[in-house]
Design an enzyme around this catalytic site. Structure first.
Site, mmCIF file in Angstrom:
data_model
loop_
_atom_site.group_PDB
_atom_site.id
_atom_site.type_symbol
_atom_site.label_atom_id
_atom_site.label_comp_id
_atom_site.label_asym_id
_atom_site.label_seq_id
_atom_site.Cartn_x
_atom_site.Cartn_y
_atom_site.Cartn_z
ATOM 1 N N CYS A 2 1.040 -0.970 -0.155
ATOM 2 C CA CYS A 2 -0.125 -0.049 -0.086
ATOM 3 C C CYS A 2 0.255 1.340 -0.207
ATOM 4 O O CYS A 2 1.921 1.430 0.321
ATOM 5 C CB CYS A 2 -0.596 0.252 1.175
ATOM 6 S SG CYS A 2 -1.764 -1.369 1.778
ATOM 7 N N ARG A 32 4.428 0.822 -6.031
ATOM 8 C CA ARG A 32 4.553 -0.181 -5.057
ATOM 9 C C ARG A 32 3.275 -1.200 -5.010
ATOM 10 O O ARG A 32 3.328 -2.130 -4.565
ATOM 11 C CB ARG A 32 4.129 0.563 -3.802
ATOM 12 C CG ARG A 32 5.158 1.517 -3.086
ATOM 13 C CD ARG A 32 4.172 2.256 -2.324
ATOM 14 N NE ARG A 32 4.431 2.023 -0.960
ATOM 15 C CZ ARG A 32 5.164 2.144 -0.428
ATOM 16 N NH1 ARG A 32 6.210 3.083 -0.878
ATOM 17 N NH2 ARG A 32 5.326 1.562 0.856
ATOM 18 N N TRP A 79 -3.063 -2.426 -1.067
ATOM 19 C CA TRP A 79 -2.765 -4.028 -1.994
ATOM 20 C C TRP A 79 -3.042 -4.642 -1.199
ATOM 21 O O TRP A 79 -2.801 -4.945 -0.035
ATOM 22 C CB TRP A 79 -0.988 -4.058 -1.935
ATOM 23 C CG TRP A 79 -0.861 -5.363 -2.725
ATOM 24 C CD1 TRP A 79 -0.549 -5.586 -4.250
ATOM 25 C CD2 TRP A 79 -0.045 -6.476 -1.729
ATOM 26 N NE1 TRP A 79 0.468 -6.943 -4.109
ATOM 27 C CE2 TRP A 79 0.872 -6.605 -2.971
ATOM 28 C CE3 TRP A 79 0.460 -6.850 -1.088
ATOM 29 C CZ2 TRP A 79 2.009 -8.176 -3.359
ATOM 30 C CZ3 TRP A 79 0.775 -7.997 -0.357
ATOM 31 C CH2 TRP A 79 1.144 -8.664 -1.517
ATOM 32 N N ASN A 105 -0.829 1.321 5.938
ATOM 33 C CA ASN A 105 -0.045 0.265 5.404
ATOM 34 C C ASN A 105 0.577 -0.472 6.458
ATOM 35 O O ASN A 105 1.075 -0.205 6.931
ATOM 36 C CB ASN A 105 1.002 1.183 4.899
ATOM 37 C CG ASN A 105 2.197 0.719 4.291
ATOM 38 O OD1 ASN A 105 2.054 -0.515 3.679
ATOM 39 N ND2 ASN A 105 3.893 0.619 3.328
ATOM 40 N N GLY A 106 0.428 -1.707 5.317
ATOM 41 C CA GLY A 106 0.887 -2.088 6.613
ATOM 42 C C GLY A 106 -0.633 -3.655 7.527
ATOM 43 O O GLY A 106 -1.174 -4.063 6.563
ATOM 44 N N GLU A 483 19.141 -13.705 -12.157
ATOM 45 C CA GLU A 483 18.757 -12.745 -12.129
ATOM 46 C C GLU A 483 17.788 -11.743 -13.299
ATOM 47 O O GLU A 483 16.469 -11.565 -13.296
ATOM 48 C CB GLU A 483 19.956 -10.801 -12.296
ATOM 49 C CG GLU A 483 19.535 -9.733 -12.156
ATOM 50 C CD GLU A 483 18.501 -9.469 -11.152
ATOM 51 O OE1 GLU A 483 18.074 -10.892 -10.165
ATOM 52 O OE2 GLU A 483 17.830 -8.558 -11.042
ATOM 53 N N LYS A 487 14.352 -11.271 -14.119
ATOM 54 C CA LYS A 487 13.733 -10.526 -14.764
ATOM 55 C C LYS A 487 12.263 -11.059 -15.978
ATOM 56 O O LYS A 487 11.294 -10.690 -16.080
ATOM 57 C CB LYS A 487 14.718 -9.706 -15.068
ATOM 58 C CG LYS A 487 15.674 -9.157 -14.575
ATOM 59 C CD LYS A 487 15.259 -6.946 -13.566
ATOM 60 C CE LYS A 487 14.362 -7.621 -12.242
ATOM 61 N NZ LYS A 487 15.135 -7.767 -11.534
ATOM 62 N N GLU A 490 9.167 -11.622 -14.267
ATOM 63 C CA GLU A 490 7.943 -11.021 -13.095
ATOM 64 C C GLU A 490 8.282 -10.046 -14.322
ATOM 65 O O GLU A 490 6.487 -9.628 -13.521
ATOM 66 C CB GLU A 490 9.440 -10.592 -12.216
ATOM 67 C CG GLU A 490 10.032 -9.118 -12.666
ATOM 68 C CD GLU A 490 10.956 -8.993 -11.070
ATOM 69 O OE1 GLU A 490 10.470 -8.539 -9.914
ATOM 70 O OE2 GLU A 490 11.862 -8.621 -11.271
ATOM 71 N N HIS A 506 21.085 -32.592 -14.263
ATOM 72 C CA HIS A 506 20.925 -33.407 -13.558
ATOM 73 C C HIS A 506 19.247 -33.470 -13.257
ATOM 74 O O HIS A 506 18.827 -33.403 -12.278
ATOM 75 C CB HIS A 506 21.188 -33.474 -11.678
ATOM 76 C CG HIS A 506 22.492 -33.995 -11.592
ATOM 77 N ND1 HIS A 506 23.502 -34.758 -12.260
ATOM 78 C CD2 HIS A 506 23.988 -32.632 -12.887
ATOM 79 C CE1 HIS A 506 24.652 -34.699 -12.246
ATOM 80 N NE2 HIS A 506 25.032 -33.170 -12.006
HETATM 81 C C1 F6R Z 1 12.620 -8.172 -8.353
HETATM 82 C C2 F6R Z 1 12.635 -7.833 -7.330
HETATM 83 C C3 F6R Z 1 12.814 -7.832 -6.022
HETATM 84 C C4 F6R Z 1 13.188 -7.442 -5.293
HETATM 85 C C5 F6R Z 1 13.300 -7.834 -3.835
HETATM 86 C C6 F6R Z 1 14.240 -6.714 -2.726
HETATM 87 O O1 F6R Z 1 13.173 -7.106 -9.105
HETATM 88 O O2 F6R Z 1 12.685 -6.399 -7.534
HETATM 89 O O3 F6R Z 1 12.927 -9.118 -6.501
HETATM 90 O O4 F6R Z 1 14.986 -7.332 -5.469
HETATM 91 O O5 F6R Z 1 11.845 -7.450 -3.515
HETATM 92 O O6 F6R Z 1 13.540 -5.111 -2.483
HETATM 93 P P1 F6R Z 1 14.962 -4.726 -1.474
HETATM 94 O O7 F6R Z 1 15.537 -4.845 -2.941
HETATM 95 O O8 F6R Z 1 14.335 -3.541 -1.805
HETATM 96 O O9 F6R Z 1 14.648 -5.491 -0.214
#
Ligand code: F6R
Length: 610
Positions: A2, A32, A79, A105-106, A483, A487, A490, A506
């Site tokens: 949120c 966010r 959210w 938020n929380g 990584e 990407k 996601e 394997h």
């Molecule tokens: C992927 C991505 C997330 C953040 C993860 C950690 O593109 O953005 O996987 O890397 O939520 O976030 P931070 O670095 O803010 O702790």
């Protein structure tokens, strides 16, 4: 997660109507992640609320969020956690009489017990959210107290869980009350107006003067006053906590790119250069702490975890200091074995990821020393650390982390080189040579983006029709492959998995058939000949083999279906050379498939719930 924002303004202090400022501020918080949106204001001593499920643009078109009158306005992007996305569950939430409105938020962990307590006292609930207990709790407290702030403080004391709160009430119509625990909240200081918000870009068009609200602090803003106190009612002076943010609104906007993600990929050279400039004495201090550590744990989530895996390779090979990297939500595994001789290096671009924060707290309670690496000054994780190193990537708005990854890798490499020198793994000359290599990181990233973007655009068409992909690498190429796969998954919604290439035999190879895409990270290092073998294995099964290879490569290139050439660069900077093309590939495949890379479904930029 949120997002919240609120403004209290004098009549002519701002030329734009406050509700419009709030709607635009909410748009800056869209990154966010959210499913519904709402706004509340005070006008003629009444609370006016407009809210609904959907994107800000859609809800605004139906309900004119930005048309609410009033000089005190709060807004929220939700959210969903407790209760599905719906008009009723959208914030703000109000008490029985509609005299108090709350954005949150929380997660309120004890909401169920509080709800029962309040229902027994006759309160009527309109939503399925945990948040709704808050306005009712304050309302209940007002039966005993004539002071709204006292009732607010009492209500906050009863909450268990995490919260950043913004509250307006007809009893104090020129104020927004706030409180914070484990969810981000910032106060923005203006002239004749003040803000609260979850993040700085929300009000950056109006002020650059900020105060970060700390855990267990509560207070209020009015157009000309900002008041902070602790949860026990002791007032807190904030005069030495005011910070001037040097991000301009332009930095937070798209600067001509169609998406924040593409802009942020292209910003990597400058983000790396700024990070290099900012790496000061803290890096040496961090190296000293690591030198004396019995064990070094590395904790992070998502992309930041991949940066930790790069650091693990670097520390083992360059500094002969093997580390223990782990995904921060799994911190409980080490609950009983951490000692005060250990060090936790926590990596989080936002500095607010709750899992990483919990790992920090757990290790701290066991006496470990905490070093953090973050992109957001004075965020929660840095505040709770013994030492913080900041990446200087600037605001990252796209949900997918890009420039923050390469700047994390650069900072971790600099720490490693310093550690390697301190523990005698390298001599002064080697240290100088490696630091010189790191100083070329901005140029390397720039060249890598420049020479690969065109060909990647072409390849993205073919990849966009696929449902699965493997990303294979060896050595330091493994976290790079991870990584790249994250990407693609996601933002382009293609199922992608990364493996050390040696592991592909394997199990994973069972899925490979004609046209199955397998992307190889091919570096000119001691893994090169082994990876050639892995390409052969995949080609023998008619896979679509794509390789990122160093400029001038012949042998691997001849075996591959598609070749992406990156500039030759020193081994220590190779993740910075190889990652930007993978980010671009995910971006262009996402565009080909018709999705929005900046707001991937179900994802939030900052994950503030466990
Ligand atoms: C992927 C991505 C997330 C953040 C993860 C950690 O593109 O953005 O996987 O890397 O939520 O976030 P931070 O670095 O803010 O702790």
């Amino acid at each position: 997660m949120c997002g919240i924002i609120g403004i209290c303004s004098l009549k002519d202090a701002v030329s734009t109507p406050p509700a419009l400022i709030i709607r635009r501020g909410l748009e800056k918080l869209e990154y966010r992640g959210y499913d519904s949106v709402g706004i509340a204001s005070i006008h003629d001593n009444k609370i006016i609320i407009r809210k609904g499920k959907g994107k800000i643009r859609e809800v605004n078109a139906h309900k004119r969020l930005d048309g609410v009158p009033g000089l005190v306005v709060i807004g929220h992007t939700r959210w969903a956690t407790h209760g599905r996305p719906s008009d009723e569950n959208a914030h703000p939430h109000i008490d029985c009489k509609g005299e108090i409105a709350v954005v949150h938020n929380g997660i309120i962990q004890n909401y169920y017990q509080l709800k029962q307590y309040l229902e027994e006292r006759g309160h009527r609930f309109r939503s399925e959210t945990d948040t709704e207990v808050i306005p009712h709790l304050i309302e209940e407290g007002l039966k005993r107290s004539r002071c709204f702030f006292e009732a607010f403080r009492e209500a906050v004391r009863k909450l268990k869980g995490s919260y950043a709160l913004g509250v307006i009430t007809v009893f104090e119509p020129d104020k927004i009350f706030f409180a914070r625990k484990d969810s981000p909240l910032i106060v923005g200081l203006g002239n004749g107006y003040n803000f609260i918000a979850s993040d700085i870009p929300a009000f950056l068009d109006y002020t650059r003067k900020i105060v970060v609200v700390h855990d267990h602090e509560i207070g209020y803003i009015s157009p000309h006053e900002v008041y902070f106190e602790d949860i026990n009612g002791r007032s807190i002076s904030i005069s030495n906590r005011i910070r001037l943010i040097d991000w301009t609104p332009e930095m937070a906007a798209k600067a001509g790119y169609p998406h924040f993600m593409l802009k942020e990929i292209h910003e990597q050279p400058i983000a790396l250069a700024n990070t290099l400039r900012g790496l000061g004495v803290e890096v040496e201090k961090a190296a000293e702490i690591l030198l004396n550590a019995e064990r070094v744990f590395l904790a992070a989530a998502g992309t930041s975890y991949h940066a930790c895996l790069v650091a693990d390779y670097l520390m083992s090979t360059v500094a002969s200091k093997p580390t223990i990297p782990f995904i921060s939500s799994e911190y409980k595994k080490y609950r009983n074995c951490v000692t005060e001789r250990d060090v936790l290096l926590a990596v989080s671009q936002s500095g607010e990821t709750i899992d990483t924060l919990m790992a920090v707290r757990n290790f701290k309670n066991r006496g470990a020393t905490i070093i953090s690496l973050s992109n957001v000054i004075e965020s929660a994780i840095p505040r709770e650390s013994d030492l913080t190193i900041y990446t200087r990537a600037g605001p990252e708005i796209g949900v997918a982390a890009t420039k923050t990854f390469t700047t994390q890798v650069l900072s971790l490499a600099a720490i490693t080189v310093n550690l390697a020198f301190l523990n005698g793994s390298i001599d002064r000359m080697e240290r100088k040579e490696l630091l010189d290599q790191l100083s070329y990181a901005p140029k390397i990233a720039e060249k890598s983006i420049m020479v690969t973007e065109g060909i990647i655009r072409e390849f993205s068409r073919e990849l966009s029709n696929k449902n699965n992909a493997y990303y294979l690498g060896r050595g330091i190429g493994v976290p790079v492959a991870m990584e790249g796969a994250l990407k693609l998954k996601e933002i382009a919604y293609i199922h992608a998995e990364a493996y050390p290439a040696g592991e592909s035999k394997h199990g994973p190879i069972a899925l490979v058939e004609q046209g199955f895409p397998v992307l190889f990270i091919i570096m000119d290092d001691n893994n090169y000949t082994h990876i050639l073998g892995n390409i052969e294995e995949m080609s023998a099964r008619d896979a679509l083999t794509i390789g990122i290879v160093p400029e001038g490569d012949k042998e691997a290139s001849e075996k591959l279906t598609m070749v992406i050439k990156v500039p030759r660069s020193p081994w220590i900077t190779s993740p910075i050379t190889y990652t930007p093309p993978l980010q671009l590939l995910a971006y262009y495949v996402c565009i080909e498939r018709g999705y929005d890379p900046d707001k991937p479904r179900n994802l939030a930029k900052t994950v503030t719930v466990e």
